[in-house]
Each structure stands twice: as structure tokens, then as C-alpha cells.
Scaffold this motif. Structure first.
Motif, PDB file in Angstrom:
ATOM      1  N   TRP A  37      27.271   5.329  98.170  1.00 26.40           N
ATOM      2  CA  TRP A  37      27.764   6.263  97.164  1.00 26.40           C
ATOM      3  C   TRP A  37      28.487   5.521  96.050  1.00 26.40           C
ATOM      4  CZ3 TRP A  37      27.145   9.973  94.213  1.00 26.40           C
ATOM      5  CH2 TRP A  37      28.191  10.622  93.548  1.00 26.40           C
ATOM      6  N   GLU A  38      29.259   4.484  96.382  1.00 28.93           N
ATOM      7  CA  GLU A  38      29.909   3.686  95.336  1.00 28.93           C
ATOM      8  C   GLU A  38      28.874   3.112  94.384  1.00 28.93           C
ATOM      9  OE1 GLU A  38      33.927   1.425  96.334  1.00 28.93           O
ATOM     10  OE2 GLU A  38      32.395   1.110  97.870  1.00 28.93           O
ATOM     11  N   ALA A  39      27.786   2.603  94.936  1.00 25.95           N
ATOM     12  CA  ALA A  39      26.730   2.027  94.104  1.00 25.95           C
ATOM     13  C   ALA A  39      26.036   3.115  93.288  1.00 25.95           C
ATOM     14  CB  ALA A  39      25.729   1.284  94.975  1.00 25.95           C
ATOM     15  N   ALA A  40      25.689   4.222  93.915  1.00 23.43           N
ATOM     16  CA  ALA A  40      24.971   5.298  93.219  1.00 23.43           C
ATOM     17  C   ALA A  40      25.846   6.001  92.197  1.00 23.43           C
ATOM     18  CB  ALA A  40      24.443   6.315  94.229  1.00 23.43           C
ATOM     19  N   SER A  41      27.142   6.114  92.463  1.00 22.29           N
ATOM     20  CA  SER A  41      28.024   6.887  91.587  1.00 22.29           C
ATOM     21  C   SER A  41      28.129   6.298  90.188  1.00 22.29           C
ATOM     22  CB  SER A  41      29.414   7.046  92.206  1.00 22.29           C
ATOM     23  OG  SER A  41      30.075   5.806  92.270  1.00 22.29           O
ATOM     24  N   THR A  42      27.782   5.030  90.024  1.00 18.43           N
ATOM     25  CA  THR A  42      27.826   4.454  88.680  1.00 18.43           C
ATOM     26  C   THR A  42      26.782   5.090  87.764  1.00 18.43           C
ATOM     27  OG1 THR A  42      26.323   2.648  89.285  1.00 18.43           O
ATOM     28  CG2 THR A  42      28.697   2.241  89.542  1.00 18.43           C
ATOM     29  N   PHE A  43      25.778   5.742  88.347  1.00 18.55           N
ATOM     30  CA  PHE A  43      24.746   6.410  87.559  1.00 18.55           C
ATOM     31  C   PHE A  43      25.098   7.865  87.243  1.00 18.55           C
ATOM     32  CE2 PHE A  43      22.442   3.151  89.995  1.00 18.55           C
ATOM     33  CZ  PHE A  43      21.975   2.395  88.943  1.00 18.55           C
ATOM     34  N   TYR A  44      26.246   8.337  87.738  1.00 27.01           N
ATOM     35  CA  TYR A  44      26.649   9.735  87.595  1.00 27.01           C
ATOM     36  C   TYR A  44      28.012   9.840  86.933  1.00 27.01           C
ATOM     37  CZ  TYR A  44      22.909  10.857  90.858  1.00 27.01           C
ATOM     38  OH  TYR A  44      21.690  11.002  91.456  1.00 27.01           O
ATOM     39  N   ARG A  45      28.277  11.023  86.367  1.00 24.34           N
ATOM     40  CA  ARG A  45      29.620  11.306  85.856  1.00 24.34           C
ATOM     41  C   ARG A  45      30.058  12.654  86.403  1.00 24.34           C
ATOM     42  NH1 ARG A  45      26.481  12.927  81.438  1.00 24.34           N
ATOM     43  NH2 ARG A  45      27.217  14.766  80.358  1.00 24.34           N
ATOM     44  N   LEU A  46      31.341  12.764  86.666  1.00 18.81           N
ATOM     45  CA  LEU A  46      31.902  14.002  87.184  1.00 18.81           C
ATOM     46  C   LEU A  46      31.910  15.039  86.065  1.00 18.81           C
ATOM     47  CD1 LEU A  46      33.410  15.513  89.462  1.00 18.81           C
ATOM     48  CD2 LEU A  46      35.519  14.511  88.567  1.00 18.81           C
ATOM     49  N   VAL A  47      31.311  16.219  86.335  1.00 21.11           N
ATOM     50  CA  VAL A  47      31.211  17.233  85.288  1.00 21.11           C
ATOM     51  C   VAL A  47      31.856  18.561  85.667  1.00 21.11           C
ATOM     52  CG1 VAL A  47      29.156  16.220  84.222  1.00 21.11           C
ATOM     53  CG2 VAL A  47      28.893  17.982  85.986  1.00 21.11           C
ATOM     54  N   ALA A  48      32.095  18.786  86.958  1.00 23.35           N
ATOM     55  CA  ALA A  48      32.647  20.088  87.346  1.00 23.35           C
ATOM     56  C   ALA A  48      33.092  20.062  88.803  1.00 23.35           C
ATOM     57  CB  ALA A  48      31.605  21.196  87.154  1.00 23.35           C
ATOM     58  N   GLY A  49      33.796  21.109  89.154  1.00 29.75           N
ATOM     59  CA  GLY A  49      34.148  21.377  90.536  1.00 29.75           C
ATOM     60  C   GLY A  49      33.651  22.756  90.896  1.00 29.75           C
TER      61      GLY A  49
END
Length: 144
Positions: A37-49
């Protein structure tokens, strides 16, 4: 006794901390492990909850939830695609009330993507606890 042709690997040194342990670069172990997840999360941005629990969302979408970890502890994660848009959901095990929605960084239309997700979930806008804009306002101190 070793099987012919095999190489025996010794066990860890007694003073090595686990490779995934917090406090990177302070222990004796020369290896630092990171989660997928640490590796994959660099391709994502937090947008909502989201307000619904991860279990309900995963059940609706028939997702497999994976348990991994990051610096802050264990996290449950599901990565998926809807109509060509890549999403991720994450929830810290120690904070099961907060479900985070992540969007692939290449996706520019956050509102459109959220509407697609909510539509597939069969819920309305009331399911959104906060948005990227709320986070930005909170960080800048302008949240009402």
C-alpha cells in the motif's frame, strides 16, 4: 542436515529489529521493508472520506480487502476500478470509523469520480463525510 544442492540461510542477527518495525534507520537491521500500500499510494491522492463502514462498501462492490501496514499502523485497503477510474479505499485498523477514498492522481474530475462511486454504491451525497476541499480548508485554517 541440508538437502544436497541447497544453501542454508542463517537466521536473523539477535540485535536486528523486524524490517517492518517503526523507527526506520534507527535499528541494526540493514533492511527496511515497506508495504504494498505504501508503494501503491504514491499513485493516489486522498479525495474524500465516507460515512459507511468499509465492510458495507466492500460487500456492496464485492471487493477483497487486504490488510497491510504503513508507518501509522495496520491498514485495510481495497483497490479497484470503476468505468476506467482507479480508486482505493483505506481504513486504519485502530480507527475503524474513518474510511478514506483515494483517487488515481491522473484523474482530474474528482467530483465526477465521487459521483460515479456513490452511484455504484447506491447512496447519495450524505455518505460523504468530507472532501478534498474540506481537508484543504482545514489545513489552511479557513474551515468554518
Amino acid at each position: 542436515m541440508a538437502t544436497p544442492g541447497t544453501v542454508e540461510v542463517p537466521g536473523p542477527e539477535p540485535d536486528w529489529q523486524p524490517a517492518s518495525a517503526l523507527g526506520y534507520y534507527v535499528g541494526k537491521n540493514p533492511v527496511t521493508q515497506y508495504s504494498l500500500w505504501e508503494a501503491a499510494s504514491t499513485f493516489y491522492r486522498l479525495v474524500a472520506g465516507l460515512r459507511p463502514p468499509l465492510e458495507a462498501v466492500a460487500a456492496r462492490l464485492r471487493l477483497e480487502v487486504e490488510r497491510t501496514w504503513v508507518d501509522l499502523g495496520e491498514v485495510d485497503v481495497a483497490l479497484f476500478r470503476i468505468q476506467g477510474t482507479d480508486f482505493a479505499l483505506s481504513r486504519f485498523v485502530h480507527d475503524e470509523d474513518r474510511l478514506f477514498v483515494w483517487l488515481n492522481r491522473s484523474q482530474r474530475d474528482v467530483e465526477g469520480a465521487l459521483e460515479v462511486l456513490l452511484g455504484v454504491l447506491g447512496v447519495g451525497r450524505e455518505a460523504v463525510a468530507f472532501t478534498e476541499d474540506d481537508l484543504k480548508a482545514e489545513q489552511s485554517g479557513t474551515l468554518g
